[in-house]
Design a protein around this motif. Structure first.
Motif, PDB file in Angstrom:
ATOM      1  N   ALA A 116      -7.444 -12.390  -7.709  1.00 14.81           N
ATOM      2  CA  ALA A 116      -7.106 -12.062  -9.087  1.00 14.81           C
ATOM      3  C   ALA A 116      -5.607 -11.798  -9.200  1.00 14.81           C
ATOM      4  CB  ALA A 116      -7.887 -10.828  -9.531  1.00 14.81           C
ATOM      5  N   PRO A 117      -4.958 -12.283 -10.256  1.00 14.78           N
ATOM      6  CA  PRO A 117      -3.519 -12.071 -10.413  1.00 14.78           C
ATOM      7  C   PRO A 117      -3.150 -10.592 -10.336  1.00 14.78           C
ATOM      8  CG  PRO A 117      -4.329 -13.641 -12.041  1.00 14.78           C
ATOM      9  CD  PRO A 117      -5.534 -13.064 -11.365  1.00 14.78           C
ATOM     10  N   GLY A 118      -2.152 -10.279  -9.549  1.00 15.22           N
ATOM     11  CA  GLY A 118      -1.662  -8.909  -9.433  1.00 15.22           C
ATOM     12  C   GLY A 118      -2.448  -8.027  -8.485  1.00 15.22           C
ATOM     13  N   ALA A 119      -3.534  -8.559  -7.907  1.00 13.08           N
ATOM     14  CA  ALA A 119      -4.364  -7.723  -7.042  1.00 13.08           C
ATOM     15  C   ALA A 119      -3.610  -7.264  -5.804  1.00 13.08           C
ATOM     16  CB  ALA A 119      -5.630  -8.484  -6.631  1.00 13.08           C
ATOM     17  N   GLY A 120      -2.816  -8.155  -5.215  1.00 12.73           N
ATOM     18  CA  GLY A 120      -2.063  -7.783  -4.021  1.00 12.73           C
ATOM     19  C   GLY A 120      -1.076  -6.657  -4.286  1.00 12.73           C
ATOM     20  N   LEU A 123      -3.012  -3.344  -4.571  1.00 15.35           N
ATOM     21  CA  LEU A 123      -3.457  -2.816  -3.286  1.00 15.35           C
ATOM     22  C   LEU A 123      -2.287  -2.233  -2.498  1.00 15.35           C
ATOM     23  CD1 LEU A 123      -5.938  -5.647  -2.179  1.00 15.35           C
ATOM     24  CD2 LEU A 123      -6.447  -3.513  -3.387  1.00 15.35           C
ATOM     25  N   ASP A 124      -1.145  -2.911  -2.533  1.00 15.95           N
ATOM     26  CA  ASP A 124       0.023  -2.407  -1.802  1.00 15.95           C
ATOM     27  C   ASP A 124       0.517  -1.076  -2.369  1.00 15.95           C
ATOM     28  OD1 ASP A 124       0.041  -4.518  -0.028  1.00 15.95           O
ATOM     29  OD2 ASP A 124       1.522  -5.696  -1.152  1.00 15.95           O
ATOM     30  N   ALA A 125       0.269  -0.833  -3.658  1.00 18.82           N
ATOM     31  CA  ALA A 125       0.692   0.430  -4.274  1.00 18.82           C
ATOM     32  C   ALA A 125      -0.144   1.601  -3.772  1.00 18.82           C
ATOM     33  CB  ALA A 125       0.606   0.336  -5.798  1.00 18.82           C
ATOM     34  N   GLY A 128      -1.593   4.810   1.093  1.00 22.63           N
ATOM     35  CA  GLY A 128      -2.379   5.609   2.026  1.00 22.63           C
ATOM     36  C   GLY A 128      -3.875   5.409   1.913  1.00 22.63           C
ATOM     37  N   ILE A 129      -4.291   4.449   1.097  1.00 21.70           N
ATOM     38  CA  ILE A 129      -5.716   4.205   0.878  1.00 21.70           C
ATOM     39  C   ILE A 129      -6.065   2.807   1.364  1.00 21.70           C
ATOM     40  CG2 ILE A 129      -7.547   4.005  -0.843  1.00 21.70           C
ATOM     41  CD1 ILE A 129      -5.972   5.918  -2.608  1.00 21.70           C
ATOM     42  N   PRO A 130      -6.845   2.662   2.424  1.00 17.37           N
ATOM     43  CA  PRO A 130      -7.262   1.329   2.849  1.00 17.37           C
ATOM     44  C   PRO A 130      -8.034   0.640   1.733  1.00 17.37           C
ATOM     45  CG  PRO A 130      -7.744   2.953   4.556  1.00 17.37           C
ATOM     46  CD  PRO A 130      -7.373   3.714   3.322  1.00 17.37           C
ATOM     47  N   ASP A 139     -15.356 -13.278   1.473  1.00 14.76           N
ATOM     48  CA  ASP A 139     -14.061 -13.527   2.081  1.00 14.76           C
ATOM     49  C   ASP A 139     -13.096 -12.434   1.637  1.00 14.76           C
ATOM     50  OD1 ASP A 139     -14.765 -16.011   3.308  1.00 14.76           O
ATOM     51  OD2 ASP A 139     -14.635 -16.964   1.336  1.00 14.76           O
ATOM     52  N   VAL A 140     -12.198 -12.018   2.535  1.00 16.77           N
ATOM     53  CA  VAL A 140     -11.148 -11.073   2.165  1.00 16.77           C
ATOM     54  C   VAL A 140     -10.016 -11.886   1.542  1.00 16.77           C
ATOM     55  CG1 VAL A 140      -9.549  -9.307   2.950  1.00 16.77           C
ATOM     56  CG2 VAL A 140     -11.799  -9.519   4.037  1.00 16.77           C
ATOM     57  N   LEU A 141      -9.745 -11.630   0.275  1.00 15.84           N
ATOM     58  CA  LEU A 141      -8.751 -12.408  -0.465  1.00 15.84           C
ATOM     59  C   LEU A 141      -7.382 -11.743  -0.467  1.00 15.84           C
ATOM     60  CD1 LEU A 141     -10.959 -13.393  -3.550  1.00 15.84           C
ATOM     61  CD2 LEU A 141     -10.625 -14.656  -1.414  1.00 15.84           C
ATOM     62  N   ALA A 142      -7.343 -10.439  -0.330  1.00 16.39           N
ATOM     63  CA  ALA A 142      -6.085  -9.689  -0.281  1.00 16.39           C
ATOM     64  C   ALA A 142      -6.384  -8.330   0.339  1.00 16.39           C
ATOM     65  CB  ALA A 142      -5.475  -9.521  -1.677  1.00 16.39           C
ATOM     66  N   ALA A 143      -5.368  -7.721   0.950  1.00 15.58           N
ATOM     67  CA  ALA A 143      -5.559  -6.412   1.574  1.00 15.58           C
ATOM     68  C   ALA A 143      -4.214  -5.735   1.741  1.00 15.58           C
ATOM     69  CB  ALA A 143      -6.239  -6.559   2.944  1.00 15.58           C
ATOM     70  N   ASN A 144      -4.223  -4.398   1.768  1.00  9.43           N
ATOM     71  CA  ASN A 144      -2.978  -3.692   2.060  1.00  9.43           C
ATOM     72  C   ASN A 144      -2.900  -3.371   3.552  1.00  9.43           C
ATOM     73  OD1 ASN A 144      -4.683  -1.460   2.383  1.00  9.43           O
ATOM     74  ND2 ASN A 144      -4.065  -0.484   0.453  1.00  9.43           N
TER      75      ASN A 144
END
Length: 305
Positions: A116-120, A123-125, A128-130, A139-144
């Motif tokens: 989804a647009p802006g999801a990355g 998550l990066d914001a 301290g929260i996985p 499938d993992v599409l994005a992750a911090n």
């Protein structure tokens, strides 16, 4: 050669497969029937289910064989009650019946998923929260970085169900692996519904059915349970035991994408351990040391790198 799970692939009778699988899981005594003598089938016989549901044996036979694909809501509810289905399984039964009645035999094929647009950035914001973004095929599409520090299986490009069953490190990561495995398959069933003509989902199910007896056994049960907020335990090789609250947040405007985030209760040992694990310096170091692997349908690499 990959083994196909009978009754679950395109062009087959998903509704009938579900009814037969769930019928095999109901003990006669649980349904108020006497268990007398040696039985030739596991669970309920077809005639017993027909009697309990108040339908004719001939009609139930047509449903299980796929020759009748238009059961009424009342019949489905009666079958669900006779099979002792919970709310999730009953909803799944209705979804299978709706799909079976479609003239084209099922939903359209789905394109390759994109985050989804802006999801990355979101998550990066949450430094301290996985947290990671999961697609409808798991499938993992994005992750911090914090999520990757918690488990390499949360790295973009991985498939969560594949890693649970084919990555030896996942068994070490989850002390209650049996429950995690069963929950993963039931959640995949819940998301997939009757949409088993999706080529990517079909390949995943065939691959895991061939590679893992555990997966094949659980898939053939037809258990259904959507991902919910709950407590999950980790045995992290660096941070030690972590008891975390999992939050599942649906992403609006997408076809089933979900953000999964983990938090520890304040003031607990898990909170302190998680804070150390997800500290910017530590999480960033893990992120750099473990480059993103290419997406693959092969067995996942071990947690112990």
């Amino acid at each position: 050669m990959l083994r196909t799970v009978a009754g679950d692939m395109p062009g087959t009778n998903a509704l009938g497969s579900f009814l037969k699988a769930r019928r095999a899981l109901v003990r006669p005594e649980d349904a108020g029937l006497p268990a007398i003598g040696r039985r030739r089938v596991a669970g309920l016989r077809r005639d017993e289910l027909a009697t309990l549901a108040g339908v004719s044996l001939a009609y139930l036979t047509r449903l299980e064989q796929g020759r009748d694909r238009n059961p009424s809501e009342q019949v489905l509810d009666a079958l669900g009650a006779a099979l002792r289905l919970d709310a999730d399984l009953t909803a799944h039964l209705h979804a299978l019946a709706r799909d079976a009645s479609r003239p084209n035999g099922g939903p359209p094929r789905r394109p390759r998923e994109q985050p989804a647009p802006g999801a990355g950035d979101l998550l990066d914001a949450w430094a301290g929260i996985p947290a990671y973004l999961r697609g409808r095929r798991f499938d993992v599409l994005a992750a911090n970085a914090a999520a990757i520090a918690l488990a390499p299986m949360y790295r973009p490009g991985r498939n969560l169900v594949r890693d649970v069953f084919l990555d030896p490190g996942a068994r070490a990561l989850f002390p209650r692996w049996d429950a995690v495995a069963a929950g993963s398959v039931a959640a995949l069933r819940a998301v997939a519904g009757a949409d088993l003509d999706d080529p990517a989902l079909r390949e995943l199910v065939e691959e895991l059915s061939a590679a893992s007896d555990d997966f094949r056994r659980l898939w053939e049960r037809h258990d259904v349970r959507p991902t919910r907020n709950e407590t999950k335990e980790f045995a992290h090789p660096v941070a030690g035991r972590l008891v975390l609250r999992r939050h599942s947040l649906a992403v609006g405007g997408t076809d089933g994408q979900v953000v999964i985030a983990y938090q520890a209760d304040p003031g607990t040992p898990s909170a302190a351990a998680l804070a150390g694990l997800t500290a910017p310096d530590h999480a960033a170091a893990i992120h750099v040391a473990e480059p993103r692997p290419p997406a693959s349908h092969g067995p996942a690499a071990s947690f112990a790198r």
